[in-house]
Structures are given as C-alpha cells and as structure tokens.
Design an enzyme around this catalytic site. Structure first.
Site, short mmCIF file in Angstrom:
data_model
loop_
_atom_site.label_atom_id
_atom_site.label_comp_id
_atom_site.label_asym_id
_atom_site.label_seq_id
_atom_site.Cartn_x
_atom_site.Cartn_y
_atom_site.Cartn_z
N HIS A 287 -6.68 -6.60 -0.16
CA HIS A 287 -5.63 -5.59 -0.01
C HIS A 287 -4.55 -6.06 0.96
CE1 HIS A 287 -3.89 -1.66 -0.27
NE2 HIS A 287 -3.96 -1.48 1.03
N ASP B 230 -8.53 -6.79 -4.33
CA ASP B 230 -8.36 -5.51 -3.65
C ASP B 230 -9.57 -4.63 -3.97
OD1 ASP B 230 -7.42 -3.11 -2.54
OD2 ASP B 230 -5.37 -3.57 -3.11
N SER C 78 0.85 -1.19 0.00
CA SER C 78 0.00 0.00 0.00
C SER C 78 0.89 1.25 0.00
CB SER C 78 -0.97 -0.04 1.19
OG SER C 78 -2.03 0.85 1.01
#
Length: 450
Positions: free
Chosen positions: A431, A390, A179
């Site tokens: 994610h 995600d 991320s």
C-alpha cells in the site's frame, strides 16, 4: 496491464501583478480566508509544529511559509499551509499533496519533498484535527469539507497566494496523493477539472464507503470468532505457498507475482488434515482466507467491493485480529459517519443497512464518476498507480478496485485514452509503498513532463 502517463502538458497563461513580500502576505484579502501565519523559513531543517519526532527534512531551501484558515461554510474550519520557495528557487509550478486515512493534519513530509524539488506546494487538514472521524458527528458541513470541498478551496486559495507572492500564477499545477490522497485526486478530476493540469492518484480509496464495508466485514468476522483468526505467521505461510505455485508463471522467480490474476492457487491445499499445526490452516482459518480473496456482495448479489489478489498475503492484518475492535478508519465510517453514535456497537454491523446509511450521510465522499471528459478537454493528464501487494500492513485497498475504475473510464470514454490517462499496476508493491512524489517529480522534471 501496465500503462503510463506522459505527453507534455499545455502551458496556462501567466498572471502578472505586483509581488508581495512574504511577511506582507498576512494582509492579503481572500474570500472566507484568514491568514494566520506568514514567515520566512530556512534554509535548513524544518520540524512540524508540536512534533517531538525531529525534522521533517534535514535540508530544505529557504521558503515562505503561509498558514490560513478557510471557512466556506458556517461550520467549516479548514486549515491549509502554502510553502513558497524563495528567490530563484521556484520552478514556476505548484504541487499540492494529499493525505491519508481521515487526514486531520497538514502533510509536512510531502510538502518538504515538493519544496526541495522547486515546487510551490500546499496541503490541508481537510477541516478537522486528528486522524479519526469524530468530526463527522453532528457536522454535515465538515463531512462535505473532508469529502471534497477542503481540497478545492485550498487549491483556489493557494494559487491566489502564489500569485500575490510571485507576481504571477503557477504555469502548471499538479496534485499527488495516495490512498485517501488518491481519492482526493480523482475527486478533483471529476468535480473540479480546472484545478490541476496533472494528477497522480495512488491506490485510490475512491469508493471509501464500500471499501470500509468490505474491510469491516472481513475484520469483524475474525473478531467475533477467534477460531477464524489467521495469525501473521500463517499469512506468511500462505504467501509462501502462493509464490511456490505461481511465482514462475511469468518466467522469472523473483519473489512476487507480475500478474496475480493469472494465479489459480487453491488455499484448500493448506487445510490441516488433523490437529492444528504451524504449517496448515484450520477449516475456520481457511474460510477467513477465502473471504479475503472474495468480493463482498449485498443481499441481492450485487458486488459492493472486490477482494484481494494472490501474492499479497504477507501481513494480512485484517485476519489477524490485532486490535480489540475494527480499525479506526472503518469503525469511524459506520460508528461516527453512518450511525452518528460514538457508542454504537460494531457487533451490530449489517452490511446492506449500514452501507446505505453511510451513503445517505456521506455519499459525497465517493469518487467513481467515469466521465472525465471535462478534465481531458482542458488538457489534464491523469496517472493512476496501485501495488498488486496492497492488502497487508498499512493498507488493504484492493488493486482490483483501481482496475475496475480504470475500466469504467475506458468503457465510458473509449479505448484510445492513453494520451492523457495511464495506469500502472506495480508488482510486489504494498500500500502506497514507493515514494512516487519524489521519483516522478525528479525524473519527470528532467524530461520536462512535470
């Protein structure tokens, strides 16, 4: 679509100097650096400073813990920690770990994993405390620290501390992050190609301003119009319909899509034919769903950011309006970074104006340069990964954005790059949904890759 990193990394020369015991590292002189703590820790449990949540790791080996404050600018206050496995526990390598969101804290959890695997490790709060963008108001130097400077300064100082302690520098240096940590890794490859020999960049938020704009537009549409809210139960309904239509396209029904780009599911098939019910979507809800799949474009039709892919619908929080205002990452980008105004009303969001304003204030956060030739030439290896699912809780970074970046590198540098660059698109993964740090470090170390 799957591509993999491997090939062994070049060994960097060792630097031999006198070894400095742990507690004596506090007197080490480094530019713009104050070492605030040196202590021998473990073996045993380690609990994060100020935490009441219990130990980060139950079984850490003995290590030397070093904390420091870096001030590369007059307005910088970058906290770092460096952990150095004691005795013969060091594998001779360093592994720096990234953060998430607006960061604002040391990543003790991943540092603990790295030390357990024998790596010297480091982490930074990126120059502020707390997981919001409040630091950005009136502090452009702190924005620069968050964007790229803190990670680079941490890396330089951490290597110097390792060299002082062990009497030699690390023979190989790695980065891992997902991320924001993925963005940090790509930024390092682009801006500071000599910092790391290998980089693992997961689900990178590498064009963070545009990402925030896409999510902001999606979430505020539901917040402004309750009729557009798609409850999580209906996101799950949508996901089941997608899987029923497309799961078997790869020849196996396993509960996820191996290649979502092949799925041609039409969400309009779920449109309610009468009153709203639990097994259908109203017309406004259908518009929200279509918006989630679609890219967001500026007023002249240029794509700012891609949408999500089929198969990721379970847990689409951005459509569920679970909060009274947009999430803290995206709201921070436009309220605090772009407008520099804690009282700015998110309902006034204007896509073109506010993206331009954010880019003016914080364009240095963007890490989309496709020219990685300097990183390649010095022998760097880059592994990028992203989960196809995600988009749900804890994330919403489009996997198509990662494909776009990878494709831009190939377009810039040519087709034959797989001796140093690999991409994994992971079916079914949400994610940052796997412990890549542990899995890659463990398996690759056994094959002498990392």
């Amino acid at each position: 679509m799957n591509r993999y990193l491997c090939a062994s990394l070049a060994v960097v020369p060792l630097i031999a100097i006198a070894q400095t015991p742990c507690e004596q590292l506090k007197s080490l002189k480094l530019a713009d650096t104050t070492i605030t703590l040196t202590e021998s820790s473990g073996p045993g449990e380690f609990t994060s400073p100020g935490s009441t949540a219990g130990a980060v790791a139950p079984l850490l080996p003995a290590f030397c813990r070093v904390a420091a404050t870096l001030k590369p600018s007059l307005d910088s206050e970058i906290k770092i920690e460096v952990w150095l496995p004691a005795g013969g526990g060091w594998n001779g390598k360093c592994l720096a770990v990234g953060g998430g969101g607006w960061v604002g804290s040391i990543n003790y959890r991943d540092m603990a994993t790295a030390v357990q695997e024998g790596y010297a490790t480091s982490s930074t709060d990126t120059g502020h405390i707390g997981g919001t963008a409040e630091f950005a108001v009136g502090h452009p130097e702190k924005v620069t620290d968050f964007a790229y400077r803190a990670v680079h300064e941490m890396t330089v100082k951490a290597k110097a501390i390792m060299t002082a302690h062990y009497g030699r520098g690390p023979r190989l240096s790695y980065w891992t992050g997902c991320s924001t940590g993925g963005r940090q890794g790509l930024m390092e490859a682009q801006r500071y190609p000599a910092d790391f020999d290998g980089i693992i960049a997961g689900a990178p938020a590498n064009n963070q301003i545009q990402l925030c704009a896409w999510r902001f537009a999606l979430e505020t549409a539901a917040l402004k119009d309750p009729a557009r809210v798609v409850p999580l139960a209906k996101s799950a309904l949508l996901n089941r319909a997608v899987l029923a239509a497309c799961d078997a396209l790869d020849g196996v029904k396993d509960g996820f899509l191996s290649d979502p780009e092949k799925c041609r599911f039409d969400p309009s098939t779920l449109l309610c034919r009468g009153n709203e019910a639990a097994d259908c979507l109203t017309a406004p809800q259908l518009e929200s769903v279509k918006q989630a799949y679609a890219p967001v474009n500026n007023k002249i039709g240029e794509r700012i950011y891609p949408g999500l892919v089929p198969g990721s619908e379970a847990g689409w929080e951005l459509l569920a309006a679970l909060r009274p205002e947009p999430n803290v990452i995206d709201l921070g980008m436009f309220r605090l970074v772009a407008h520099q105004d804690p009282g700015w009303d998110w309902r006034l969001f204007n896509l073109d104006r506010d993206v331009a304003l954010a880019d003016q204030k914080a364009g240095s956060m963007t890490a989309v340069n496709p020219d990685l030739s300097a990183f390649k030439v010095r022998g760097g290896k880059l592994l990028i990964y992203h989960g196809w699912n995600d988009g749900g809780s804890g994330g919403a970074i489009s996997p198509l954005n990662t494909l776009d970046y990878y494709s831009s590198v190939i377009a810039k540098m040519g087709q034959k790059q797989d001796d140093w660059l690999r991409l994994f698109m992971v079916p079914g993964m949400a994610h940052c949904g796997v412990d890549l740090l542990h899995d890659v470090a463990t398996s690759a170390s056994s094959r002498n890759i990392l």
